[in-house]
Design a protein around this motif. Sequence first.
Motif, PDB file in Angstrom:
ATOM      1  N   THR A 108       0.858  -1.184   0.000  1.00  0.00           N
ATOM      2  CA  THR A 108       0.000   0.000   0.000  1.00  0.00           C
ATOM      3  C   THR A 108       0.895   1.235   0.000  1.00  0.00           C
ATOM      4  N   GLN A 109       0.863   1.977  -1.089  1.00  0.00           N
ATOM      5  CA  GLN A 109       1.730   3.129  -1.223  1.00  0.00           C
ATOM      6  C   GLN A 109       1.235   4.315  -0.395  1.00  0.00           C
ATOM      7  N   LEU A 110       2.158   5.063   0.160  1.00  0.00           N
ATOM      8  CA  LEU A 110       1.811   6.328   0.805  1.00  0.00           C
ATOM      9  C   LEU A 110       1.375   7.285  -0.300  1.00  0.00           C
ATOM     10  N   ASP A 111       0.176   7.839  -0.159  1.00  0.00           N
ATOM     11  CA  ASP A 111      -0.461   8.526  -1.275  1.00  0.00           C
ATOM     12  C   ASP A 111      -0.368  10.044  -1.239  1.00  0.00           C
ATOM     13  N   GLU A 112       0.420  10.614  -0.308  1.00  0.00           N
ATOM     14  CA  GLU A 112       0.581  12.059  -0.237  1.00  0.00           C
ATOM     15  C   GLU A 112       2.054  12.410  -0.052  1.00  0.00           C
ATOM     16  N   PRO A 113       2.505  13.477  -0.694  1.00  0.00           N
ATOM     17  CA  PRO A 113       3.918  13.872  -0.531  1.00  0.00           C
ATOM     18  C   PRO A 113       4.279  14.205   0.910  1.00  0.00           C
ATOM     19  N   ASN A 114       3.325  14.751   1.677  1.00  0.00           N
ATOM     20  CA  ASN A 114       3.594  15.054   3.086  1.00  0.00           C
ATOM     21  C   ASN A 114       3.932  13.791   3.872  1.00  0.00           C
ATOM     22  N   LYS A 115       3.264  12.696   3.537  1.00  0.00           N
ATOM     23  CA  LYS A 115       3.530  11.424   4.220  1.00  0.00           C
ATOM     24  C   LYS A 115       4.919  10.902   3.880  1.00  0.00           C
ATOM     25  N   LEU A 116       5.315  11.087   2.625  1.00  0.00           N
ATOM     26  CA  LEU A 116       6.642  10.646   2.209  1.00  0.00           C
ATOM     27  C   LEU A 116       7.731  11.487   2.878  1.00  0.00           C
ATOM     28  N   LEU A 117       7.515  12.788   2.954  1.00  0.00           N
ATOM     29  CA  LEU A 117       8.455  13.664   3.664  1.00  0.00           C
ATOM     30  C   LEU A 117       8.550  13.275   5.132  1.00  0.00           C
ATOM     31  N   ALA A 118       7.413  12.952   5.731  1.00  0.00           N
ATOM     32  CA  ALA A 118       7.392  12.571   7.141  1.00  0.00           C
ATOM     33  C   ALA A 118       8.150  11.274   7.385  1.00  0.00           C
ATOM     34  N   GLY A 119       8.092  10.369   6.427  1.00  0.00           N
ATOM     35  CA  GLY A 119       8.754   9.078   6.586  1.00  0.00           C
ATOM     36  C   GLY A 119      10.260   9.126   6.428  1.00  0.00           C
ATOM     37  N   ASP A 120      10.772  10.145   5.771  1.00  0.00           N
ATOM     38  CA  ASP A 120      12.210  10.255   5.526  1.00  0.00           C
ATOM     39  C   ASP A 120      12.903  10.882   6.735  1.00  0.00           C
ATOM     40  N   VAL A 121      12.934  10.148   7.830  1.00  0.00           N
ATOM     41  CA  VAL A 121      13.435  10.710   9.091  1.00  0.00           C
ATOM     42  C   VAL A 121      14.956  10.854   9.116  1.00  0.00           C
ATOM     43  N   ASN A 122      15.671  10.085   8.273  1.00  0.00           N
ATOM     44  CA  ASN A 122      17.126  10.236   8.246  1.00  0.00           C
ATOM     45  C   ASN A 122      17.585  11.183   7.142  1.00  0.00           C
ATOM     46  N   HIS A 123      16.616  11.755   6.441  1.00  0.00           N
ATOM     47  CA  HIS A 123      16.870  12.820   5.459  1.00  0.00           C
ATOM     48  C   HIS A 123      17.857  12.392   4.366  1.00  0.00           C
ATOM     49  N   LEU A 130      16.018   1.808   6.906  1.00  0.00           N
ATOM     50  CA  LEU A 130      16.781   2.634   7.847  1.00  0.00           C
ATOM     51  C   LEU A 130      15.875   3.635   8.561  1.00  0.00           C
ATOM     52  N   ASP A 131      14.905   4.173   7.834  1.00  0.00           N
ATOM     53  CA  ASP A 131      13.946   5.088   8.461  1.00  0.00           C
ATOM     54  C   ASP A 131      13.094   4.349   9.479  1.00  0.00           C
ATOM     55  N   ILE A 132      12.675   3.140   9.132  1.00  0.00           N
ATOM     56  CA  ILE A 132      11.866   2.337  10.055  1.00  0.00           C
ATOM     57  C   ILE A 132      12.647   2.018  11.326  1.00  0.00           C
ATOM     58  N   ILE A 133      13.924   1.686  11.171  1.00  0.00           N
ATOM     59  CA  ILE A 133      14.768   1.378  12.327  1.00  0.00           C
ATOM     60  C   ILE A 133      14.865   2.587  13.259  1.00  0.00           C
ATOM     61  N   MET A 134      15.014   3.771  12.688  1.00  0.00           N
ATOM     62  CA  MET A 134      15.108   4.984  13.505  1.00  0.00           C
ATOM     63  C   MET A 134      13.807   5.272  14.246  1.00  0.00           C
ATOM     64  N   ILE A 135      12.672   5.075  13.556  1.00  0.00           N
ATOM     65  CA  ILE A 135      11.379   5.299  14.206  1.00  0.00           C
ATOM     66  C   ILE A 135      11.156   4.272  15.312  1.00  0.00           C
ATOM     67  N   ARG A 136      11.501   3.029  15.032  1.00  0.00           N
ATOM     68  CA  ARG A 136      11.349   1.961  16.035  1.00  0.00           C
ATOM     69  C   ARG A 136      12.207   2.257  17.267  1.00  0.00           C
ATOM     70  N   SER A 137      13.441   2.713  17.065  1.00  0.00           N
ATOM     71  CA  SER A 137      14.324   3.042  18.188  1.00  0.00           C
ATOM     72  C   SER A 137      13.753   4.189  19.012  1.00  0.00           C
ATOM     73  N   LEU A 138      13.105   5.125  18.330  1.00  0.00           N
ATOM     74  CA  LEU A 138      12.482   6.247  19.032  1.00  0.00           C
ATOM     75  C   LEU A 138      11.323   5.755  19.898  1.00  0.00           C
ATOM     76  N   ILE A 139      10.471   4.912  19.341  1.00  0.00           N
ATOM     77  CA  ILE A 139       9.316   4.398  20.081  1.00  0.00           C
ATOM     78  C   ILE A 139       9.761   3.569  21.288  1.00  0.00           C
ATOM     79  N   LEU A 140      10.834   2.796  21.116  1.00  0.00           N
ATOM     80  CA  LEU A 140      11.331   1.944  22.200  1.00  0.00           C
ATOM     81  C   LEU A 140      12.161   2.708  23.235  1.00  0.00           C
ATOM     82  N   GLY A 141      12.408   3.978  22.966  1.00  0.00           N
ATOM     83  CA  GLY A 141      13.160   4.794  23.914  1.00  0.00           C
ATOM     84  C   GLY A 141      14.665   4.682  23.793  1.00  0.00           C
ATOM     85  N   LYS A 142      15.148   4.048  22.737  1.00  0.00           N
ATOM     86  CA  LYS A 142      16.594   3.918  22.541  1.00  0.00           C
ATOM     87  C   LYS A 142      17.204   5.227  22.044  1.00  0.00           C
TER      88      LYS A 142
END
Length: 200
Positions: A108-123, A130-142
């Motif tokens: 299921t593709q992200l259908d808005e450019p804002n969502k894609l910008l939001a997902g690119d957390v490592n810029h 790699l973006d998922i790993i960073m978000i997961r580490s944030l949620i887990l408090g690492k």
Amino acid sequence: MKNTQQLKTSFLFLFIFIYSFQLISAQNPTLFTVKGHVSGYGNIGVPHDVRIYVNGILNDAVITGNGNFSIITSDSNIKVELKQGTDCLNGVNVGDIIRMQNHIIGKTQLDEPNKLLAGDVNHDLKLSILDIIMIRSLILGKNDIFVNNRSWSFVDADFPINTLNWNQVNHFIQVNTSDPKVIEFKAIKLGDVDLNAHAD
């Protein structure tokens, strides 16, 4: 001989006049006011604690509650950036990870450019594991912050952004200070691909 002396005296006075004018101009430079505005996406308001940088240097301009700001500068051309690095977990949850996973595997593709910008957390201008790993580490408090101490991303709101060119939008605005145009930024909460963050 007398005419030569008068000529030398005239040149001396002219030199003193020009030097004095340049000195006064340097001490009293022409000031320009650059007006700007920042807004969130959807119903999200203006995030708090946003800092304004002009040519890489922190500026003392303040963003009001409705997103307006004014920069006073003597430079004819400036580069304006906005930064905010607090409350990274705002709007970020496991649902964002699931949506990013589905996007990456093509389910299921992200259908808005804002969502894609939001997902690119490592810029790095793409969405990846790699973006998922960073978000997961944030949620887990690492970790408690994303790359470059960023929580929100601020992009040029006048760029004609879509899902194909979202990674080409500038995260700054280059300004000709003699142009009276109001510069517009859009605030994107990093990690919040379902766009449910709040500004305060």
